[in-house]
Write a protein that holds these residues in place. Structure first.
Motif, PDB file in Angstrom:
ATOM      1  N   ALA A  89       0.801  -1.227   0.000  1.00  0.00           N
ATOM      2  CA  ALA A  89       0.000   0.000   0.000  1.00  0.00           C
ATOM      3  C   ALA A  89       0.832   1.274   0.000  1.00  0.00           C
ATOM      4  N   ASN A  90       1.995   1.247   0.636  1.00  0.00           N
ATOM      5  CA  ASN A  90       2.781   2.484   0.779  1.00  0.00           C
ATOM      6  C   ASN A  90       3.097   3.174  -0.548  1.00  0.00           C
ATOM      7  N   PRO A  91       3.489   2.446  -1.608  1.00  0.00           N
ATOM      8  CA  PRO A  91       3.818   3.139  -2.856  1.00  0.00           C
ATOM      9  C   PRO A  91       2.641   3.886  -3.481  1.00  0.00           C
ATOM     10  N   ILE A  92       1.417   3.502  -3.144  1.00  0.00           N
ATOM     11  CA  ILE A  92       0.249   4.261  -3.609  1.00  0.00           C
ATOM     12  C   ILE A  92       0.353   5.694  -3.088  1.00  0.00           C
ATOM     13  N   VAL A  93       0.724   5.809  -1.830  1.00  0.00           N
ATOM     14  CA  VAL A  93       0.851   7.125  -1.207  1.00  0.00           C
ATOM     15  C   VAL A  93       2.078   7.858  -1.745  1.00  0.00           C
ATOM     16  N   TYR A  94       3.154   7.115  -2.085  1.00  0.00           N
ATOM     17  CA  TYR A  94       4.322   7.777  -2.690  1.00  0.00           C
ATOM     18  C   TYR A  94       3.898   8.601  -3.906  1.00  0.00           C
ATOM     19  N   GLN A  95       2.919   8.080  -4.643  1.00  0.00           N
ATOM     20  CA  GLN A  95       2.462   8.750  -5.862  1.00  0.00           C
ATOM     21  C   GLN A  95       1.437   9.853  -5.595  1.00  0.00           C
ATOM     22  N   GLY A  96       1.102  10.069  -4.334  1.00  0.00           N
ATOM     23  CA  GLY A  96       0.093  11.067  -4.002  1.00  0.00           C
ATOM     24  C   GLY A  96      -1.318  10.574  -4.248  1.00  0.00           C
ATOM     25  N   ALA A  97      -1.457   9.259  -4.480  1.00  0.00           N
ATOM     26  CA  ALA A  97      -2.773   8.656  -4.714  1.00  0.00           C
ATOM     27  C   ALA A  97      -3.367   8.178  -3.389  1.00  0.00           C
ATOM     28  N   HIS A  98      -4.597   7.669  -3.446  1.00  0.00           N
ATOM     29  CA  HIS A  98      -5.326   7.291  -2.240  1.00  0.00           C
ATOM     30  C   HIS A  98      -5.698   5.808  -2.298  1.00  0.00           C
ATOM     31  N   PRO A  99      -5.288   5.025  -1.298  1.00  0.00           N
ATOM     32  CA  PRO A  99      -5.649   3.606  -1.296  1.00  0.00           C
ATOM     33  C   PRO A  99      -7.101   3.392  -0.899  1.00  0.00           C
ATOM     34  N   VAL A 100      -7.709   2.391  -1.528  1.00  0.00           N
ATOM     35  CA  VAL A 100      -9.051   1.916  -1.174  1.00  0.00           C
ATOM     36  C   VAL A 100      -8.892   0.429  -0.864  1.00  0.00           C
ATOM     37  N   PHE A 101      -9.181   0.035   0.375  1.00  0.00           N
ATOM     38  CA  PHE A 101      -8.857  -1.323   0.800  1.00  0.00           C
ATOM     39  C   PHE A 101     -10.042  -2.269   0.637  1.00  0.00           C
ATOM     40  N   VAL A 102      -9.735  -3.476   0.145  1.00  0.00           N
ATOM     41  CA  VAL A 102     -10.752  -4.489  -0.106  1.00  0.00           C
ATOM     42  C   VAL A 102     -10.404  -5.745   0.682  1.00  0.00           C
ATOM     43  N   ASP A 103     -11.405  -6.294   1.328  1.00  0.00           N
ATOM     44  CA  ASP A 103     -11.290  -7.450   2.213  1.00  0.00           C
ATOM     45  C   ASP A 103     -10.865  -8.712   1.454  1.00  0.00           C
ATOM     46  N   SER A 104     -10.494  -9.741   2.213  1.00  0.00           N
ATOM     47  CA  SER A 104     -10.115 -11.042   1.672  1.00  0.00           C
ATOM     48  C   SER A 104     -11.294 -11.993   1.644  1.00  0.00           C
ATOM     49  N   GLU A 105     -11.130 -13.065   0.870  1.00  0.00           N
ATOM     50  CA  GLU A 105     -12.049 -14.197   0.971  1.00  0.00           C
ATOM     51  C   GLU A 105     -11.300 -15.324   1.675  1.00  0.00           C
ATOM     52  N   ILE A 106     -12.027 -16.234   2.272  1.00  0.00           N
ATOM     53  CA  ILE A 106     -11.463 -17.174   3.222  1.00  0.00           C
ATOM     54  C   ILE A 106     -10.585 -18.238   2.573  1.00  0.00           C
ATOM     55  N   GLY A 107     -10.886 -18.631   1.316  1.00  0.00           N
ATOM     56  CA  GLY A 107     -10.202 -19.769   0.713  1.00  0.00           C
ATOM     57  C   GLY A 107      -8.725 -19.553   0.477  1.00  0.00           C
ATOM     58  N   THR A 108      -8.376 -18.381  -0.078  1.00  0.00           N
ATOM     59  CA  THR A 108      -6.975 -18.082  -0.369  1.00  0.00           C
ATOM     60  C   THR A 108      -6.394 -17.029   0.564  1.00  0.00           C
ATOM     61  N   MET A 109      -7.238 -16.361   1.337  1.00  0.00           N
ATOM     62  CA  MET A 109      -6.887 -15.225   2.186  1.00  0.00           C
ATOM     63  C   MET A 109      -6.558 -13.980   1.355  1.00  0.00           C
ATOM     64  N   ASN A 110      -6.787 -14.048   0.040  1.00  0.00           N
ATOM     65  CA  ASN A 110      -6.487 -12.929  -0.847  1.00  0.00           C
ATOM     66  C   ASN A 110      -7.738 -12.119  -1.170  1.00  0.00           C
ATOM     67  N   ILE A 111      -7.577 -11.102  -2.001  1.00  0.00           N
ATOM     68  CA  ILE A 111      -8.642 -10.133  -2.266  1.00  0.00           C
ATOM     69  C   ILE A 111      -9.924 -10.835  -2.724  1.00  0.00           C
ATOM     70  N   SER A 112     -11.034 -10.418  -2.174  1.00  0.00           N
ATOM     71  CA  SER A 112     -12.344 -11.000  -2.477  1.00  0.00           C
ATOM     72  C   SER A 112     -12.869 -10.439  -3.795  1.00  0.00           C
ATOM     73  N   PRO A 113     -13.112 -11.277  -4.804  1.00  0.00           N
ATOM     74  CA  PRO A 113     -13.698 -10.769  -6.047  1.00  0.00           C
ATOM     75  C   PRO A 113     -15.032 -10.060  -5.819  1.00  0.00           C
ATOM     76  N   GLU A 114     -15.843 -10.597  -4.909  1.00  0.00           N
ATOM     77  CA  GLU A 114     -17.158  -9.994  -4.631  1.00  0.00           C
ATOM     78  C   GLU A 114     -17.010  -8.559  -4.143  1.00  0.00           C
ATOM     79  N   PHE A 115     -16.152  -8.353  -3.147  1.00  0.00           N
ATOM     80  CA  PHE A 115     -15.992  -7.011  -2.594  1.00  0.00           C
ATOM     81  C   PHE A 115     -15.146  -6.119  -3.507  1.00  0.00           C
TER      82      PHE A 115
END
Length: 378
Positions: A89-115
């Motif tokens: 996430a930090n490099p998003i801020v390096y660029q002056g941009a704004h992070p939008v965080f998305v939750d995980s799904e349980i199977g892989t612990m990675n980003i949830s396609p639904e959310f």
């Protein structure tokens, strides 16, 4: 005193000194040189990305340049996986941009396609424009749900930056991680699958993009007989000596990947009888994790056995374990960033622990880890 069992120790092959001596003999003690070139070549062969891999000073530098190449600028929004290390996430801020965080799904612990899709739709409704990029992670070496993620990204025409820092050697449907986003990121930090005593790489979509990344990574100096700059550049190239270390490490990569997988299988077999515990595993045959770190979930809602209690118990036995990454929306520095999800990442963080997984661990050390876990959990 018995040696401490570490979470993920670096290991040398014995060949590193040969490359270092070659660099010293040729006066290639610089952030460029033949060892870096050869290291990039070896990575390109391994990843089926010839000419498209650029070796850099860190995985964070690779993430930053990936965002630069995707045109992320001040005021943009970038969707980022919530359950991850802060370097995602930090490099998003390096660029002056704004992070939008998305939750995980349980199977892989990675980003949830639904959310992920919900976040895209709501950000368009709120801001009137699409997020500029998506940072999705292969957490602890586990590939994300790439078919679903890329389908959503294509539908809304948003490029993906794949953070495969922990996933060198992992595969999804027979394709190596690092190849799923428009750009892919690797890390060669001391605790990763291979190390260059630091370092990282950016996997690019084509040779022309790789050349452009090298341009930005070497201070964006224009091709003139004097120092002339039309763009902001960065001092992000990997040193030649570090590149030589990487060349030696690549010769041992296949063995290290298989060893970490066998360590995971050992934990899974030995701990399957503990009702309070679940070993995170490949969700299906489509996923082939390198199991950079084997993670467990402690499912004790009433007995008071927490990951932190287990971590302290293991520490008293001279065994290093680690709590899972704390989700980004729970970090004070990102407390005002938008978040989309149902707090799955918080639950995973609240119940999760990483076990020693280094490829150099001996079997007696692994047995000690298992015995110590059984002591407190049974």
């Amino acid at each position: 005193m018995e040696d401490r069992i570490k979470l993920s120790l670096p290991a040398c092959t014995g060949e590193e000194i040969k490359y270092i001596k070659e660099a010293l003999a040729g006066d290639w003690i610089v952030p460029l040189g033949p060892q870096v070139d050869y290291f990039e070549e070896l990575l390109g062969e391994y990843l089926d990305a010839p000419g498209r891999v650029v070796a850099l000073s860190s995985g964070t530098a690779a993430l930053h340049l990936g965002l630069v190449m995707l045109g992320v600028e001040a005021g943009d929004e970038v969707i980022c996986q919530d359950l991850t290390f802060s370097a995602s996430a930090n490099p998003i801020v390096y660029q002056g941009a704004h992070p939008v965080f998305v939750d995980s799904e349980i199977g892989t612990m990675n980003i949830s396609p639904e959310f992920l899709e919900q976040a895209i739709c709501e950000r368009i409704a709120v801001t009137g424009r699409r997020p500029k990029a998506i940072v999705a992670v292969d957490l602890y070496g586990m590939p994300a749900k790439w078919d679903e993620i890329l389908s959503i990204a294509d539908r809304y025409d948003i490029p993906v930056l794949e953070d495969a820092a922990e996933a060198l050697g992992s595969e999804y449907k027979g394709r190596k991680c690092g190849n799923f986003g428009r750009y892919g990121v690797l890390s060669f930090n001391g605790n990763k699958m291979i190390t260059t005593s630091g370092g990282g790489a950016l996997i690019c979509p084509d040779v022309a993009s790789a050349r452009r990344v090298k341009f930005f990574a070497t201070q964006a100096r224009e091709n003139k007989p004097y120092y002339y700059h039309e763009h902001i550049g960065y001092n992000y190239r990997l040193s030649n000596i570090s590149g030589g270390i990487g060349c030696a490490q690549m010769g041992d990569l296949a063995r290290r990947v298989e060893r970490r997988r066998s360590i995971h299988d050992f934990y899974k077999e030995e701990l399957c009888c503990i009702d309070l515990l679940k070993v995170q595993d490949n969700p299906s045959a489509d996923y082939v994790s390198n199991f950079w770190l084997t993670t467990i979930q402690i499912q004790d809602t009433k007995g008071g056995i927490t990951p932190e209690l287990v971590r302290q118990h293991m520490d008293s036995h001279n065994i290093e374990t680690r709590l899972l990454w704390r989700p980004m929306h729970m970090q004070p520095v990102f407390s005002v960033a938008p978040y989309y999800g149902s707090h799955v990442g918080e639950e995973l963080f609240g119940g999760g622990l990483c076990l020693p997984s280094g490829a150099s661990l001996r079997q007696d050390q692994l047995q000690k880890v298992v015995d110590s876990l059984k002591e407190i959990l049974q």
